[in-house]
Scaffold this motif. Structure first.
Motif, PDB file in Angstrom:
ATOM      1  N   PRO A 184       0.843  -1.202   0.000  1.00 60.65           N
ATOM      2  CA  PRO A 184       0.000   0.000   0.000  1.00 60.65           C
ATOM      3  C   PRO A 184       0.876   1.250   0.000  1.00 60.65           C
ATOM      4  N   TYR A 185       0.480   2.263  -0.798  1.00 59.85           N
ATOM      5  CA  TYR A 185       1.284   3.497  -0.809  1.00 59.85           C
ATOM      6  C   TYR A 185       0.451   4.749  -1.060  1.00 59.85           C
ATOM      7  N   ILE A 186      -0.849   4.667  -0.814  1.00 62.07           N
ATOM      8  CA  ILE A 186      -1.725   5.823  -0.999  1.00 62.07           C
ATOM      9  C   ILE A 186      -1.878   6.546   0.342  1.00 62.07           C
ATOM     10  N   ALA A 187      -1.713   7.865   0.337  1.00 65.96           N
ATOM     11  CA  ALA A 187      -1.929   8.653   1.546  1.00 65.96           C
ATOM     12  C   ALA A 187      -3.398   8.562   1.961  1.00 65.96           C
ATOM     13  N   TYR A 206      -4.065   2.029   1.310  1.00 67.32           N
ATOM     14  CA  TYR A 206      -3.694   3.173   2.130  1.00 67.32           C
ATOM     15  C   TYR A 206      -2.536   2.868   3.070  1.00 67.32           C
ATOM     16  N   ALA A 207      -1.664   3.866   3.250  1.00 65.13           N
ATOM     17  CA  ALA A 207      -0.440   3.668   4.037  1.00 65.13           C
ATOM     18  C   ALA A 207      -0.074   4.912   4.836  1.00 65.13           C
ATOM     19  N   GLY A 211       1.527   8.194   2.949  1.00 61.59           N
ATOM     20  CA  GLY A 211       1.614   7.043   2.046  1.00 61.59           C
ATOM     21  C   GLY A 211       2.902   6.261   2.152  1.00 61.59           C
ATOM     22  N   LEU A 212       3.747   6.575   3.141  1.00 58.60           N
ATOM     23  CA  LEU A 212       5.071   5.959   3.233  1.00 58.60           C
ATOM     24  C   LEU A 212       5.205   4.973   4.395  1.00 58.60           C
ATOM     25  N   ASP A 213       4.155   4.785   5.172  1.00 59.23           N
ATOM     26  CA  ASP A 213       4.258   3.942   6.369  1.00 59.23           C
ATOM     27  C   ASP A 213       4.793   2.547   6.066  1.00 59.23           C
ATOM     28  N   GLU A 214       4.294   1.932   4.998  1.00 59.73           N
ATOM     29  CA  GLU A 214       4.685   0.548   4.718  1.00 59.73           C
ATOM     30  C   GLU A 214       6.124   0.448   4.213  1.00 59.73           C
ATOM     31  N   GLU A 235       7.203  -1.567  -5.765  1.00 58.91           N
ATOM     32  CA  GLU A 235       6.402  -0.550  -6.439  1.00 58.91           C
ATOM     33  C   GLU A 235       6.243   0.681  -5.559  1.00 58.91           C
ATOM     34  N   ILE A 236       6.224   1.854  -6.213  1.00 59.75           N
ATOM     35  CA  ILE A 236       6.020   3.124  -5.520  1.00 59.75           C
ATOM     36  C   ILE A 236       5.023   3.971  -6.299  1.00 59.75           C
TER      37      ILE A 236
END
Length: 272
Positions: A184-187, A206-207, A211-214, A235-236
């Motif tokens: 997940p990389y969506i704010a 969601y992250a 969006g960077l938590d994961e 993936e980013i």
């Protein structure tokens, strides 16, 4: 829905203005209704009577339901996957990870593959199809997603080379020649298209606030999982290049960015 197939496709496409690919969506739904491939549809079925079931499929798509959920199948890399609610729909952009992995290994083959956040199994199973000598593990927190991934492994005839584990990023130990991940990389506050926000699993999207938590959670784990000479392809989001790379570089990894076909940053290529 009456009339010929070609007319029904045109009318359906006109209703899909919200989609980036309205004509393609209509063709895929028509092929599904006819029980044939899109190629067979375009080459020989356009003047057939439109099937009765097509109208219901059009209504589902008009409600923004993803085409892949309606047809229950999605092409990815060199394979075709069963998909459905509860798993992220594989995107063409994610194939950038496979391109980076193929470039890294060249004529060699990775022996052990790890797919973190496997979902439908897309990345792991694409890798096993690409390298017939490889075996691998797919990890996911979702039992529903893992059931789909195991089903896809059976469909593709690679179940003997694929193992699936329920758990978080650290659910497996050991090192792997190839580590793949589409986390997940969506704010949390970002607005998404209806077909994503209303249908695809939020846990795969969601992250956290930025969006960077994961990536922060993954970096120390992936640093321990890459075998000597191996690579991780992660993936980013298109605007996350350097910010997503930072936690991996902090773990001592060398990180390069790879762009997708649209020229947008899409993949971190990390090596020990």
């Amino acid at each position: 829905m009456t009339g010929k197939v070609r007319e029904a496709i045109s009318h359906a496409a006109a209703r899909f203005g919200f989609s980036e690919t309205p004509r393609l969506d209509a063709e895929l739904l028509m092929a599904h209704a006819l029980g044939c491939t899109r190629e067979a549809l375009l080459l020989g079925r356009l003047d057939d009577p439109a099937p009765d079931g097509f109208a219901a499929l059009v209504e589902r798509r008009a409600a923004h339901e993803p085409v892949a959920y309606i047809t229950e199948v999605r092409a990815f890399w060199t394979i075709e996957l069963a998909v459905g609610p509860g798993v992220l729909v594989p995107r063409a952009d994610t194939e950038t990870l496979m391109e980076a992995a193929v470039e890294h290994f060249g004529e060699r083959s990775p022996r052990a593959v790890l797919d973190l956040g496997t979902g439908s199994g897309a990345l792991l199973l694409a890798a096993l199809d690409q390298w017939p000598e490889a075996g691998g593990v797919g990890v996911d927190r979702s039992p529903q997603a893992l059931a789909v991934a195991r089903y896809n492994a059976r469909l593709l005839g690679v179940e003997a080379r694929a193992r699936f584990v329920e758990g978080g990023w650290d659910a497996v130990e050991g090192t792997f020649d190839l580590v793949l991940s589409n986390p997940p990389y969506i704010a949390d506050t970002e607005e998404l298209a209806r077909e994503v926000a209303e249908y695809e699993p939020a846990s795969a999207l969601y992250a956290g606030p930025d969006g960077l938590d994961e990536y922060r959670a993954l970096a120390p784990i992936i640093a321990r999982r890459i075998a000597p000479g191996g690579v991780a392809c992660i993936e980013i989001g298109s605007s996350q290049g350097e910010s997503a790379a930072a936690p991996f570089r902090a773990e001592g990894l060398t990180v390069d960015l790879r762009q997708d076909l649209g020229g947008r940053d899409r993949c971190l290529v990390a090596t020990p």
